[in-house]
Design a protein around this motif. Structure first.
Motif, PDB file in Angstrom:
ATOM      1  N   PHE A 181       0.991  -1.192   0.067  1.00  0.00           N
ATOM      2  CA  PHE A 181       0.354   0.360   0.087  1.00  0.00           C
ATOM      3  C   PHE A 181       1.110   0.991  -0.077  1.00  0.00           C
ATOM      4  CE2 PHE A 181      -2.023  -3.692   2.266  1.00  0.00           C
ATOM      5  CZ  PHE A 181      -3.285  -3.125   1.200  1.00  0.00           C
ATOM      6  N   LYS A 182       0.201   2.214  -0.963  1.00  0.00           N
ATOM      7  CA  LYS A 182       0.871   3.598  -1.265  1.00  0.00           C
ATOM      8  C   LYS A 182       0.974   4.753   0.663  1.00  0.00           C
ATOM      9  CE  LYS A 182       1.726   3.976  -5.724  1.00  0.00           C
ATOM     10  NZ  LYS A 182       0.902   4.407  -6.936  1.00  0.00           N
TER      11      LYS A 182
ATOM     12  N   SER B 104      -5.449  -3.319  -2.625  1.00  0.00           N
ATOM     13  CA  SER B 104      -4.376  -3.300  -2.493  1.00  0.00           C
ATOM     14  C   SER B 104      -3.457  -2.459  -3.695  1.00  0.00           C
ATOM     15  CB  SER B 104      -3.245  -4.170  -1.722  1.00  0.00           C
ATOM     16  OG  SER B 104      -3.892  -5.350  -2.617  1.00  0.00           O
ATOM     17  N   ASP B 105      -2.727  -1.189  -3.673  1.00  0.00           N
ATOM     18  CA  ASP B 105      -2.447  -1.188  -4.736  1.00  0.00           C
ATOM     19  C   ASP B 105      -1.619  -2.487  -5.536  1.00  0.00           C
ATOM     20  OD1 ASP B 105      -2.974   1.483  -3.993  1.00  0.00           O
ATOM     21  OD2 ASP B 105      -1.475   2.095  -2.779  1.00  0.00           O
ATOM     22  N   TYR B 106      -0.931  -3.019  -4.567  1.00  0.00           N
ATOM     23  CA  TYR B 106       0.362  -3.965  -5.847  1.00  0.00           C
ATOM     24  C   TYR B 106       0.041  -5.469  -4.847  1.00  0.00           C
ATOM     25  CZ  TYR B 106       2.021  -0.073  -7.275  1.00  0.00           C
ATOM     26  OH  TYR B 106       2.644   1.001  -7.440  1.00  0.00           O
TER      27      TYR B 106
ATOM     28  N   ASP C 270      -4.526   3.526   2.461  1.00  0.00           N
ATOM     29  CA  ASP C 270      -5.373   2.615   1.830  1.00  0.00           C
ATOM     30  C   ASP C 270      -5.450   1.616   3.061  1.00  0.00           C
ATOM     31  OD1 ASP C 270      -5.086   4.455  -0.034  1.00  0.00           O
ATOM     32  OD2 ASP C 270      -3.689   4.410  -1.074  1.00  0.00           O
ATOM     33  N   LEU C 271      -4.428   1.513   3.610  1.00  0.00           N
ATOM     34  CA  LEU C 271      -3.575  -0.104   4.349  1.00  0.00           C
ATOM     35  C   LEU C 271      -5.448  -0.225   5.108  1.00  0.00           C
ATOM     36  CD1 LEU C 271      -2.588  -2.544   5.403  1.00  0.00           C
ATOM     37  CD2 LEU C 271      -0.901  -1.127   7.649  1.00  0.00           C
ATOM     38  N   ILE C 272      -5.437   0.647   6.063  1.00  0.00           N
ATOM     39  CA  ILE C 272      -6.494   0.715   6.988  1.00  0.00           C
ATOM     40  C   ILE C 272      -7.628   0.108   6.585  1.00  0.00           C
ATOM     41  CG2 ILE C 272      -8.697   2.323   8.120  1.00  0.00           C
ATOM     42  CD1 ILE C 272      -6.218   3.503   9.105  1.00  0.00           C
ATOM     43  N   ASN C 273      -8.348   1.136   4.512  1.00  0.00           N
ATOM     44  CA  ASN C 273      -9.113   0.926   4.130  1.00  0.00           C
ATOM     45  C   ASN C 273      -9.430  -0.731   3.573  1.00  0.00           C
ATOM     46  OD1 ASN C 273     -10.619   3.429   4.139  1.00  0.00           O
ATOM     47  ND2 ASN C 273      -9.518   4.627   2.684  1.00  0.00           N
TER      48      ASN C 273
END
Length: 82
Positions: free
Chosen positions: A45-46, A61-63, A50-53
């Motif tokens: 996650f960037k 995740s982004d990747y 984003d991690l919490i969501n």
């Protein structure tokens, strides 16, 4: 080529962690958050939000990688934001 360093590891369970990783090169640096699920799934996650969501089932995740080597390769080559 980037260098990276784990600056914090949080253990959710014995086989599940969240690592905060600082990735840097000569002029730039970025933080990434890596959720390691039992060594078989690595989500990158960037942002902390984003991690919490992700944990609230509001986003992906982004990747996503299946091996730690793949994560290492990504961190070594990822383009850092200016």
């Amino acid at each position: 080529m980037n260098e990276y360093k784990t600056i914090q590891t949080e253990y959710l369970r014995a086989s599940r962690t969240i690592e905060t990783v600082l990735v840097s090169n000569n002029h730039l640096s970025d933080l990434f958050f890596i959720y390691n699920y039992e060594g078989i799934s690595f989500r990158v996650f960037k942002t902390h939000l984003d991690l919490i969501n992700f944990f609230l089932n509001k986003s992906e995740s982004d990747y996503h990688f299946d091996t730690e080597d793949a994560v290492d390769d990504f961190l070594t080559e990822v383009k850092l934001a200016a």
